[in-house]
Design an enzyme around this catalytic site. Sequence first.
Site, short mmCIF file in Angstrom:
data_model
loop_
_atom_site.label_atom_id
_atom_site.label_comp_id
_atom_site.label_asym_id
_atom_site.label_seq_id
_atom_site.Cartn_x
_atom_site.Cartn_y
_atom_site.Cartn_z
CB SER A 135 -0.91 -0.03 1.24
OG SER A 135 -1.68 1.15 1.33
CB THR A 243 -16.12 8.02 -6.98
OG1 THR A 243 -17.32 8.43 -6.31
CG2 THR A 243 -15.45 9.24 -7.57
CE LYS A 246 -13.84 12.37 -4.40
NZ LYS A 246 -14.64 11.31 -3.72
CB THR A 361 -8.02 15.55 6.17
OG1 THR A 361 -9.30 15.34 6.79
CG2 THR A 361 -8.15 15.31 4.68
#
Length: 403
Positions: A135, A243, A246, A361
């Site tokens: 990752s 997605t 967006k 964030t």
Amino acid sequence: MHDVLFETQLDLLKKEGNYRVFADLKRYNGQFPRAKNFGSDALDDVTVWCSNDYLGMGQNTKVLDAMHQALDECGAGAGGTRNISGTNHYHVLLEKELASLHNKESALLFTSGYVSNWAALSTLGARLRKCVILSDELNHASMIEGIRHSRAEKIIWKHNDVNDLEAKLAKLDADVPKIIAFESVYSMNGDMAPVSKVCDIAEKYGAMTYLDEVHAVGLYGKNGGGISQLEGVAERITIIEGTLGKAFGVVGGYIAGSKAVCDFVRSFASGFIFTTALPPAAAAGARASVIHLKNSELERKRHRNQVNKLRRQLDLAGIPHLQNPSHIVPVMIKNPVKCKEISDILLNEYKIYVQPINYPTVPKGTERLRITPSPLHTDDDINYLVESLGLLWRQCALSRGVA
């Protein structure tokens, strides 16, 4: 009495400048990026500068017409999970359109991009025996949660560092299933992954690739297929995740890949199996948006022009922003309290809405205003935004120059 346990931590969050306040807005149909601010006593109209509806497709007439038609035909909800009465023909048509967009055999719809990442990665990691997931260190929370939930072995590689990725792959047993999970456009810094180089390394070591294209689909590539399409490597990616909420302007998430891998996730992912399907009207609207952006370059061209104009104006004004090749313009404040203060002043005094982006964030000390120009922001909008920022930069005694 128990509320004290919650309020203590909330008070600390507020003191640190990281407490999140939602702007109570009502978008005007056909007038994006304008909205009414219900958080103001005067109910002021504001200009939204931080929407992920990157191309304004949420108010495109083709999208709205398709949704109205489906609503009249099918009613409101899907009526169930995909397995139990909830698969509407509009879902099937949308999945075919998404598979075509990415030149894949199949696609699978989810209720959001977060759910598609969480469900797909958790299922792949859990069901593939001895699977190792590599990752990128800046992957989205939905990917991190999916990998964590899978309980598969996780190896974090340095952000966009293909040398580090290869070094870590080289140490793994050649026979174990390996998945490289990464994003094409990273939403906070706006930088892009070296997608083609990652494909080269994956093929060298027999690894699968899982590419999150949520901030790229609709915006990049000849038909809006994302960075993998732009670089001509979509066929080399095992799973493309995207997605519909967006640049496509509606709601939902999806994966696209081979028939076998999509069927695998469909059959084993609890996040898919036990969730009520998207409303048919949402699927119909998303499909109309995908079809439109597959055939129209106007929105993408105008979008690029407005992004470039804003960057040039910020440079001339000495407003520090991260340089990157994407449509995301992070204006760096690097102080959580000042970041919130500037955002509040912009909203209340200048009628400009840009949400402050603070920890968790982004890392502490990198607080910012994440600005996302659209094709529908005018040149006057850009000039007013930069002039307003310039005034606040002086007022708040912030440094100018390079971010």
